[in-house]
Design an enzyme around this catalytic site. Structure first.
Site, PDB file in Angstrom:
ATOM      1  N   LYS A  87       2.871  -8.816 -20.512  1.00 22.83           N
ATOM      2  CA  LYS A  87       2.450  -7.420 -20.663  1.00 22.83           C
ATOM      3  C   LYS A  87       1.061  -7.366 -21.272  1.00 22.83           C
ATOM      4  O   LYS A  87       0.183  -6.644 -20.835  1.00 22.83           O
ATOM      5  CB  LYS A  87       3.462  -6.714 -21.577  1.00 22.83           C
ATOM      6  CG  LYS A  87       3.797  -5.289 -21.315  1.00 22.83           C
ATOM      7  CD  LYS A  87       4.195  -4.982 -19.911  1.00 22.83           C
ATOM      8  CE  LYS A  87       5.148  -5.932 -19.273  1.00 22.83           C
ATOM      9  NZ  LYS A  87       5.268  -5.865 -17.842  1.00 22.83           N
ATOM     10  N   ARG A 115       0.883   2.019  -5.763  1.00 22.71           N
ATOM     11  CA  ARG A 115       1.247   0.966  -4.815  1.00 22.71           C
ATOM     12  C   ARG A 115       0.036   0.170  -4.328  1.00 22.71           C
ATOM     13  O   ARG A 115       0.182  -0.834  -3.653  1.00 22.71           O
ATOM     14  CB  ARG A 115       1.945   1.572  -3.597  1.00 22.71           C
ATOM     15  CG  ARG A 115       3.240   2.261  -3.913  1.00 22.71           C
ATOM     16  CD  ARG A 115       3.835   2.814  -2.644  1.00 22.71           C
ATOM     17  NE  ARG A 115       4.050   1.753  -1.675  1.00 22.71           N
ATOM     18  CZ  ARG A 115       5.122   1.000  -1.595  1.00 22.71           C
ATOM     19  NH1 ARG A 115       6.093   1.172  -2.443  1.00 22.71           N
ATOM     20  NH2 ARG A 115       5.225   0.064  -0.669  1.00 22.71           N
ATOM     21  N   LYS A 144       1.655  -2.409  -7.939  1.00 21.02           N
ATOM     22  CA  LYS A 144       3.013  -2.246  -8.449  1.00 21.02           C
ATOM     23  C   LYS A 144       4.050  -3.048  -7.687  1.00 21.02           C
ATOM     24  O   LYS A 144       4.790  -3.827  -8.254  1.00 21.02           O
ATOM     25  CB  LYS A 144       3.377  -0.771  -8.437  1.00 21.02           C
ATOM     26  CG  LYS A 144       4.766  -0.471  -8.989  1.00 21.02           C
ATOM     27  CD  LYS A 144       4.757  -0.494 -10.485  1.00 21.02           C
ATOM     28  CE  LYS A 144       6.126  -0.291 -11.091  1.00 21.02           C
ATOM     29  NZ  LYS A 144       6.170  -0.774 -12.469  1.00 21.02           N
ATOM     30  N   ASN A 166       1.238  -0.828   6.320  1.00 13.98           N
ATOM     31  CA  ASN A 166       1.533  -1.574   5.105  1.00 13.98           C
ATOM     32  C   ASN A 166       2.173  -2.883   5.528  1.00 13.98           C
ATOM     33  O   ASN A 166       3.156  -2.873   6.267  1.00 13.98           O
ATOM     34  CB  ASN A 166       2.498  -0.746   4.244  1.00 13.98           C
ATOM     35  CG  ASN A 166       3.074  -1.526   3.076  1.00 13.98           C
ATOM     36  OD1 ASN A 166       2.511  -2.517   2.626  1.00 13.98           O
ATOM     37  ND2 ASN A 166       4.201  -1.064   2.574  1.00 13.98           N
ATOM     38  N   GLY A 167       1.591  -4.005   5.088  1.00 11.89           N
ATOM     39  CA  GLY A 167       2.175  -5.305   5.423  1.00 11.89           C
ATOM     40  C   GLY A 167       1.141  -6.236   6.014  1.00 11.89           C
ATOM     41  O   GLY A 167      -0.058  -6.082   5.781  1.00 11.89           O
ATOM     42  N   HIS A 170       4.863 -29.105 -29.526  1.00 11.59           N
ATOM     43  CA  HIS A 170       4.727 -30.093 -28.445  1.00 11.59           C
ATOM     44  C   HIS A 170       3.438 -29.903 -27.653  1.00 11.59           C
ATOM     45  O   HIS A 170       3.324 -30.416 -26.542  1.00 11.59           O
ATOM     46  CB  HIS A 170       5.945 -30.034 -27.509  1.00 11.59           C
ATOM     47  CG  HIS A 170       7.216 -30.437 -28.187  1.00 11.59           C
ATOM     48  ND1 HIS A 170       7.507 -31.745 -28.537  1.00 11.59           N
ATOM     49  CD2 HIS A 170       8.272 -29.703 -28.625  1.00 11.59           C
ATOM     50  CE1 HIS A 170       8.685 -31.800 -29.143  1.00 11.59           C
ATOM     51  NE2 HIS A 170       9.169 -30.563 -29.208  1.00 11.59           N
ATOM     52  N   CYS A 204       0.840  -1.179   0.000  1.00 16.87           N
ATOM     53  CA  CYS A 204       0.000   0.000   0.000  1.00 16.87           C
ATOM     54  C   CYS A 204       0.874   1.225   0.000  1.00 16.87           C
ATOM     55  O   CYS A 204       2.082   1.127  -0.015  1.00 16.87           O
ATOM     56  CB  CYS A 204      -0.834   0.040   1.265  1.00 16.87           C
ATOM     57  SG  CYS A 204       0.174   0.449   2.672  1.00 16.87           S
ATOM     58  N   TRP A 218      -4.117  -1.906  -0.607  1.00 18.99           N
ATOM     59  CA  TRP A 218      -4.229  -3.097  -1.449  1.00 18.99           C
ATOM     60  C   TRP A 218      -4.420  -4.237  -0.461  1.00 18.99           C
ATOM     61  O   TRP A 218      -3.486  -4.688   0.185  1.00 18.99           O
ATOM     62  CB  TRP A 218      -2.972  -3.280  -2.290  1.00 18.99           C
ATOM     63  CG  TRP A 218      -3.084  -4.348  -3.326  1.00 18.99           C
ATOM     64  CD1 TRP A 218      -3.706  -4.268  -4.529  1.00 18.99           C
ATOM     65  CD2 TRP A 218      -2.545  -5.670  -3.257  1.00 18.99           C
ATOM     66  NE1 TRP A 218      -3.582  -5.458  -5.205  1.00 18.99           N
ATOM     67  CE2 TRP A 218      -2.876  -6.329  -4.460  1.00 18.99           C
ATOM     68  CE3 TRP A 218      -1.804  -6.365  -2.298  1.00 18.99           C
ATOM     69  CZ2 TRP A 218      -2.500  -7.644  -4.728  1.00 18.99           C
ATOM     70  CZ3 TRP A 218      -1.430  -7.667  -2.558  1.00 18.99           C
ATOM     71  CH2 TRP A 218      -1.777  -8.295  -3.770  1.00 18.99           C
ATOM     72  N   GLU A 249      -1.628  -8.559 -18.818  1.00 20.83           N
ATOM     73  CA  GLU A 249      -1.759  -7.637 -17.678  1.00 20.83           C
ATOM     74  C   GLU A 249      -2.658  -6.448 -18.002  1.00 20.83           C
ATOM     75  O   GLU A 249      -3.492  -6.061 -17.192  1.00 20.83           O
ATOM     76  CB  GLU A 249      -0.384  -7.048 -17.299  1.00 20.83           C
ATOM     77  CG  GLU A 249       0.459  -7.897 -16.395  1.00 20.83           C
ATOM     78  CD  GLU A 249       1.781  -7.198 -16.061  1.00 20.83           C
ATOM     79  OE1 GLU A 249       2.121  -7.136 -14.872  1.00 20.83           O
ATOM     80  OE2 GLU A 249       2.487  -6.719 -16.983  1.00 20.83           O
ATOM     81  N   GLU A 266       7.658 -12.235 -21.672  1.00 17.18           N
ATOM     82  CA  GLU A 266       7.380 -10.874 -21.218  1.00 17.18           C
ATOM     83  C   GLU A 266       6.333 -10.206 -22.117  1.00 17.18           C
ATOM     84  O   GLU A 266       5.436  -9.501 -21.628  1.00 17.18           O
ATOM     85  CB  GLU A 266       8.686 -10.068 -21.188  1.00 17.18           C
ATOM     86  CG  GLU A 266       8.550  -8.597 -20.848  1.00 17.18           C
ATOM     87  CD  GLU A 266       7.893  -8.309 -19.503  1.00 17.18           C
ATOM     88  OE1 GLU A 266       7.710  -9.235 -18.691  1.00 17.18           O
ATOM     89  OE2 GLU A 266       7.536  -7.146 -19.277  1.00 17.18           O
TER      90      GLU A 266
HETATM   91  N1  GLU Z   1      -2.856  -5.996   5.864  1.00 16.29           N
HETATM   92  C1  GLU Z   1      -3.426  -4.705   5.765  1.00 16.29           C
HETATM   93  C2  GLU Z   1      -4.825  -4.744   5.168  1.00 16.29           C
HETATM   94  O1  GLU Z   1      -5.291  -5.717   4.631  1.00 16.29           O
HETATM   95  C3  GLU Z   1      -2.567  -3.747   4.987  1.00 16.29           C
HETATM   96  C4  GLU Z   1      -2.520  -4.078   3.540  1.00 16.29           C
HETATM   97  C5  GLU Z   1      -1.716  -3.056   2.790  1.00 16.29           C
HETATM   98  O2  GLU Z   1      -0.472  -3.134   2.904  1.00 16.29           O
HETATM   99  O3  GLU Z   1      -2.318  -2.238   2.084  1.00 16.29           O
HETATM  100  O4  GLU Z   1      -5.530  -3.796   5.252  1.00 16.29           O
END
Ligand code: GLU
Length: 603
Positions: free
Chosen positions: A482, A27, A598, A99-100, A501, A2, A73, A485, A478
């Protein structure tokens, strides 16, 4: 994964926070929110959707000099208004962006709930404000309460928090990026530099284990125990212009056109055509003299660059494999002291790649990171780092960073082979002038590309296939990545010789085949392309004008004549443009494709 932004200073925080969120939206962009201190309490505005939607839903502008913001995210809980950050405790005394992933959140949540703390979201993050509040309730001051809470978290985090009534931000990092920006009494905390580049270019990167307290008088860096740590400020060279879209409709198109410049920056001072050698001064002479094998670990587009590097090394006579970083923990080949493990990651924060890198280091390998981000976790953790100098890449689909990664790996392959043999490889002399003229060759591709016409001609197809041999193979992979995506159409890349094959069963008049010719056994690739053509598939040859494939193919995307080590990278630029125009015709949100983000900082 995020974007985090925090701001302390004079005047209203809302504008720099929203600007920061817009700049960080690459992000993560499923939800967004801000919290601002207004003197009497904390005001939170958050919602699912993009920053733009958040902006238009803020009716009465929030007032306050201190604030935090987040673009999310999701990892835990769907992208709903309630799950958006900032998260607060019940009384909105503490607000947090994160974030995490907090791995022990279930345990913490149960404990806090048993103590009467009420949860309103499905996120792992929400335990943090409650935990801080728990310690405030127990009589701790804000900073020790924050430290205590951080100390209990397991997993990965970059966290920024504020407590009601204070002109202070608290932050900590472990495993997710965080950087401080400073300018005349105004301070920022962010996941990445572009967040505040309009305001300052003076930055300090946090390292894992750092706790930071920011108020209007300055920034204090300590470790978790509260002991001071010294972190040097640096000046970043990116200017805000670079972080904007300029005259292009999309960041992706801008970044495709930046490739001559980004490649010039990558190779500047690193090749010496007159002296007939690679001048990678990033490494002492003989650094790689004892390497007996090289393993690359990477994901996504970086994996394709890694495969490119690995094939280049094999061709230079050095044993090498490219492995998907997310498969590495279950299937790493044996490692010894003479194994070099190279992590390739644009952001330097890719969680899968970091895990693989750490495993390799634990097992005794020498490690090297190839990345775009100076100060990133992978750059700091590896024994050595090599930077591709591509500048910020905002489009989620990587373009210029792939080219720079692949070119840098071509240089590195030559350098490793030279160190091992004690002399430069025989074919280096032919390669060096071609490397030097790569930026000009890409300019030629960009200036005369028929990619838009080709994209339009095949816009109603059922699927899109890409084939290549040798160094053309990673380019085929690649090209397909692309395409899928950003167009959401079915696209696949194959080694040319593999078509017969199995994949040939998919081939119909509705499945154009893009064939990449690099000068390595092109006659075989042409035969493979003709086998598809015989079954009705239109063939688009990506090759020089005087190539025999031009006569055979239904369409032609020209590239300048060059060495086989580099031809695929010119072909890749044509394929980037085809994907871009195909996606544009379909009206896709090119810079932010659905379901993707990203820098992928979760495993
Ligand atoms: N784990 C947190 C969530 O689900 C943070 C996710 C993030 O890094 O945006 O809200």
């Amino acid at each position: 994964m995020c974007g985090i932004i925090g701001r302390v200073g004079d005047g209203n925080a809302l504008e720099p926070l929203l600007t920061g969120l817009e700049n960080l939206e690459y992000r993560g962009y499923d939800s967004a929110g801000v919290a601002v201190q207004n003197g009497s309490g904390i005001n939170v505005e958050k919602r699912s959707g993009k920053v733009e939607e958040l902006k238009s839903s803020i009716g009465e502008p929030l007032q306050g000099e201190v604030g935090i913001g987040h673009t999310r995210w999701s990892t835990h809980g769907p992208p709903t208004d309630a799950n958006a950050h900032p998260h607060t405790d019940e009384s909105e005394d503490v607000a947090v962006v994160h974030n995490g992933i907090i791995e022990n959140y279930t345990e913490l949540r149960e404990r806090l709930a048993a103590n009467g703390y009420e949860f309103t979201s499905d996120t792992d993050t929400e335990v943090i404000p409650h935990l801080v509040q728990y310690y405030l309730d127990a009589g701790y001051d804000s900073e020790p309460a924050f430290r205590q809470a951080i100390d209990e978290l397991e997993g990965s985090y970059a966290v920024t928090a504020m407590v009601s009534g204070e002109h202070v931000l608290y932050a900590a990092r472990r495993g997710s990026p965080l950087v401080v920006g400073m300018e005349d009494g105004e301070y920022f905390l962010a996941s990445d530099v572009p967040a505040f580049l309009e305001y300052t270019d003076s930055v300090i990167y946090l390292e894992d284990g750092d706790v930071v307290v920011v108020d209007e008088d300055g920034v204090e860096f300590t470790d978790l125990e509260g002991d001071p740590v010294v972190r040097e400020p640096e000046t970043v060279e990116w200017d805000p212009e670079q972080a904007g879209k300029g005259t292009y409709d999309h960041f992706m198109l801008k970044e495709i056109h930046e490739q001559p410049t980004s490649l010039s920056q990558a190779i500047e001072g690193r090749i010496d055509p007159a002296g007939g050698r690679i001048a990678l001064a990033d490494f002492e002479p003989g650094t790689f003299a004892d390497v007996d094998s090289v393993q690359f670990v990477a994901c996504g587009t970086s994996y394709h660059a890694a495969l490119y590097g690995s094939l280049a090394l094999n061709q230079a006579g050095v044993q090498s494999t490219a492995l998907l970083a997310n498969e590495y923990s279950v299937s790493a080949p044996p490692i010894d002291d003479d194994t070099l493990v190279i992590a390739v990651t644009q952001s330097g924060e890719t969680a899968d790649t970091l895990t693989a890198l750490r495993r390799a280091a634990r097992e005794g390998a020498a490690t090297l990171t190839l990345t775009n981000v100076v100060g990133s976790t992978a750059a700091r953790e590896a024994d050595d780092a090599l930077f591709i100098r591509a500048g910020p890449e905002i489009g989620v689909a990587a373009t210029k960073t792939f080219s720079s990664q692949a070119v840098m790996l071509t240089l590195l392959a030559q350098r490793i082979a030279a160190d091992l043999r004690g002399e430069p490889p025989a074919d280096l002399e032919a390669l060096l002038p071609e490397l030097e003229s790569m930026p000009a060759a890409i300019d030629d591709v960009l200036a005369g590309s028929a990619a838009k016409t080709v994209a339009r001609r095949y816009s109603d197809s059922e699927a899109y296939f890409f084939i290549g041999r040798g160094l053309g193979y990673p380019v085929a992979l690649e090209g397909a990545l692309k395409f899928k995506e950003i167009t959401y159409e079915h696209a696949e890349g194959f080694a040319s010789g593999e078509l017969k094959h199995g994949p040939l069963a998919l081939v119909t008049p509705e499945t154009p085949v893009f064939a990449i010719f690099t000068g390595q056994e092109d006659e075989k690739t042409l035969k493979n392309a003709e086998e598809a053509q015989t079954r009705g598939a239109p063939v688009i040859a990506v090759c020089p004008d005087d190539h025999p494939a031009v006569e055979v193919a239904d369409d032609h995307l020209p590239i300048p004549d060059t060495e086989p080590d580099l031809a695929g990278l010119l072909a890749n630029v044509q394929l980037q443009l085809v994907s871009y125009h195909a996606a544009d015709l379909l009206g896709r949100p090119i810079d932010k494709p659905r379901n993707l983000a990203k820098s992928v900082t979760v495993e």
